[in-house]
Design a protein around this motif. Structure first.
Motif, PDB file in Angstrom:
ATOM      1  N   GLU A   1     -74.730  87.428 -69.275  1.00 18.27           N
ATOM      2  CA  GLU A   1     -74.818  85.993 -69.538  1.00 18.27           C
ATOM      3  C   GLU A   1     -73.932  85.192 -68.591  1.00 18.27           C
ATOM      4  N   SER A   2     -72.847  85.797 -68.125  1.00 19.19           N
ATOM      5  CA  SER A   2     -71.855  85.029 -67.377  1.00 19.19           C
ATOM      6  C   SER A   2     -72.346  84.560 -66.012  1.00 19.19           C
ATOM      7  N   ASP A   3     -73.508  85.031 -65.549  1.00 14.83           N
ATOM      8  CA  ASP A   3     -74.026  84.565 -64.260  1.00 14.83           C
ATOM      9  C   ASP A   3     -74.927  83.344 -64.421  1.00 14.83           C
ATOM     10  N   LYS A   4     -75.183  82.937 -65.656  1.00 15.17           N
ATOM     11  CA  LYS A   4     -76.038  81.779 -65.916  1.00 15.17           C
ATOM     12  C   LYS A   4     -75.213  80.487 -65.901  1.00 15.17           C
ATOM     13  N   ALA A   5     -75.919  79.354 -65.815  1.00 13.10           N
ATOM     14  CA  ALA A   5     -75.253  78.045 -65.784  1.00 13.10           C
ATOM     15  C   ALA A   5     -74.607  77.744 -67.131  1.00 13.10           C
ATOM     16  N   THR A   6     -73.439  77.105 -67.078  1.00  9.33           N
ATOM     17  CA  THR A   6     -72.765  76.695 -68.308  1.00  9.33           C
ATOM     18  C   THR A   6     -73.410  75.426 -68.850  1.00  9.33           C
ATOM     19  N   LEU A   7     -73.113  75.106 -70.098  1.00  8.32           N
ATOM     20  CA  LEU A   7     -73.638  73.875 -70.695  1.00  8.32           C
ATOM     21  C   LEU A   7     -73.132  72.639 -69.953  1.00  8.32           C
ATOM     22  N   LEU A   8     -71.932  72.706 -69.398  1.00  6.44           N
ATOM     23  CA  LEU A   8     -71.420  71.587 -68.614  1.00  6.44           C
ATOM     24  C   LEU A   8     -72.277  71.379 -67.362  1.00  6.44           C
ATOM     25  N   GLU A   9     -72.563  72.456 -66.648  1.00  6.67           N
ATOM     26  CA  GLU A   9     -73.395  72.367 -65.443  1.00  6.67           C
ATOM     27  C   GLU A   9     -74.806  71.883 -65.770  1.00  6.67           C
ATOM     28  N   ILE A  10     -75.377  72.411 -66.839  1.00  6.77           N
ATOM     29  CA  ILE A  10     -76.725  72.007 -67.253  1.00  6.77           C
ATOM     30  C   ILE A  10     -76.750  70.521 -67.600  1.00  6.77           C
ATOM     31  N   SER A  11     -75.748  70.077 -68.364  1.00  2.30           N
ATOM     32  CA  SER A  11     -75.661  68.663 -68.751  1.00  2.30           C
ATOM     33  C   SER A  11     -75.570  67.772 -67.520  1.00  2.30           C
ATOM     34  N   GLU A  12     -74.706  68.148 -66.591  1.00  2.00           N
ATOM     35  CA  GLU A  12     -74.532  67.341 -65.378  1.00  2.00           C
ATOM     36  C   GLU A  12     -75.800  67.339 -64.524  1.00  2.00           C
ATOM     37  N   ASN A  13     -76.482  68.471 -64.468  1.00  2.23           N
ATOM     38  CA  ASN A  13     -77.728  68.555 -63.700  1.00  2.23           C
ATOM     39  C   ASN A  13     -78.818  67.671 -64.292  1.00  2.23           C
ATOM     40  N   GLN A  14     -78.700  67.355 -65.575  1.00  2.00           N
ATOM     41  CA  GLN A  14     -79.677  66.487 -66.236  1.00  2.00           C
ATOM     42  C   GLN A  14     -79.219  65.031 -66.227  1.00  2.00           C
ATOM     43  N   GLY A  15     -78.157  64.740 -65.473  1.00  2.00           N
ATOM     44  CA  GLY A  15     -77.704  63.367 -65.316  1.00  2.00           C
ATOM     45  C   GLY A  15     -76.718  62.887 -66.356  1.00  2.00           C
ATOM     46  N   LEU A  16     -76.310  63.778 -67.260  1.00  2.00           N
ATOM     47  CA  LEU A  16     -75.316  63.395 -68.265  1.00  2.00           C
ATOM     48  C   LEU A  16     -73.924  63.492 -67.648  1.00  2.00           C
ATOM     49  N   LYS A  17     -72.973  62.802 -68.248  1.00  2.00           N
ATOM     50  CA  LYS A  17     -71.607  62.818 -67.720  1.00  2.00           C
ATOM     51  C   LYS A  17     -70.602  63.149 -68.826  1.00  2.00           C
ATOM     52  N   PRO A  18     -70.665  64.389 -69.358  1.00  5.97           N
ATOM     53  CA  PRO A  18     -69.698  64.752 -70.397  1.00  5.97           C
ATOM     54  C   PRO A  18     -68.282  64.795 -69.831  1.00  5.97           C
ATOM     55  N   VAL A  19     -67.304  64.534 -70.688  1.00  5.03           N
ATOM     56  CA  VAL A  19     -65.901  64.597 -70.275  1.00  5.03           C
ATOM     57  C   VAL A  19     -65.569  66.049 -69.920  1.00  5.03           C
ATOM     58  N   GLU A  53     -70.223  74.159 -84.809  1.00  6.94           N
ATOM     59  CA  GLU A  53     -68.851  74.507 -84.447  1.00  6.94           C
ATOM     60  C   GLU A  53     -68.496  73.786 -83.168  1.00  6.94           C
ATOM     61  N   GLU A  54     -67.194  73.714 -82.893  1.00  4.60           N
ATOM     62  CA  GLU A  54     -66.742  73.114 -81.648  1.00  4.60           C
ATOM     63  C   GLU A  54     -66.765  74.173 -80.559  1.00  4.60           C
ATOM     64  N   ILE A  55     -67.282  73.778 -79.391  1.00  2.00           N
ATOM     65  CA  ILE A  55     -67.335  74.681 -78.248  1.00  2.00           C
ATOM     66  C   ILE A  55     -66.794  73.962 -77.016  1.00  2.00           C
ATOM     67  N   GLN A  56     -66.480  74.734 -75.994  1.00  2.00           N
ATOM     68  CA  GLN A  56     -66.082  74.179 -74.699  1.00  2.00           C
ATOM     69  C   GLN A  56     -67.289  74.270 -73.771  1.00  2.00           C
ATOM     70  N   LEU A  57     -67.737  73.132 -73.280  1.00  2.00           N
ATOM     71  CA  LEU A  57     -68.926  73.092 -72.427  1.00  2.00           C
ATOM     72  C   LEU A  57     -68.771  73.924 -71.156  1.00  2.00           C
ATOM     73  N   CYS A  58     -67.571  73.922 -70.581  1.00  2.00           N
ATOM     74  CA  CYS A  58     -67.394  74.534 -69.261  1.00  2.00           C
ATOM     75  C   CYS A  58     -67.413  76.061 -69.275  1.00  2.00           C
ATOM     76  N   VAL A  59     -67.239  76.670 -70.426  1.00  2.00           N
ATOM     77  CA  VAL A  59     -67.255  78.140 -70.486  1.00  2.00           C
ATOM     78  C   VAL A  59     -68.355  78.663 -71.403  1.00  2.00           C
ATOM     79  N   SER A  60     -69.242  77.767 -71.870  1.00  6.66           N
ATOM     80  CA  SER A  60     -70.302  78.171 -72.793  1.00  6.66           C
ATOM     81  C   SER A  60     -71.650  78.206 -72.090  1.00  6.66           C
TER      82      SER A  60
END
Length: 70
Positions: A1-19, A53-60
């Motif tokens: 799984e670790s070679d796939k895009a993180t939720l942070l990367e996916i969000s940014e690729n879709q034009g979102l700007k999460p903190v 649950e709370e998760i960290q976007l950059c490592v999920s």
């Protein structure tokens, strides 16, 4: 799984700007609520439960469909 895009990367690729800060799971600025679905935490090497649950976007990495509250 670790070679796939993180939720942070996916969000940014879709034009979102999460903190986000360090992008490696240290600063905890990117914590958000996962409403449904499972994620793989690349830092702890653990899979989440399917409920809220709370998760960290950059490592999920999503495992199938995931719904977030950003």
């Amino acid at each position: 799984e670790s070679d796939k895009a993180t939720l942070l990367e996916i969000s940014e690729n879709q034009g979102l700007k999460p903190v986000a800060g360090c992008r490696m799971g240290v600063c905890h600025q990117c914590i958000c609520k996962k409403k449904t679905g499972r994620v793989f935490n690349t830092r702890t090497q653990q899979y989440s439960d399917t409920g809220e649950e709370e998760i960290q976007l950059c490592v999920s990495v999503p495992v199938g469909k995931v719904e977030l509250e950003l």
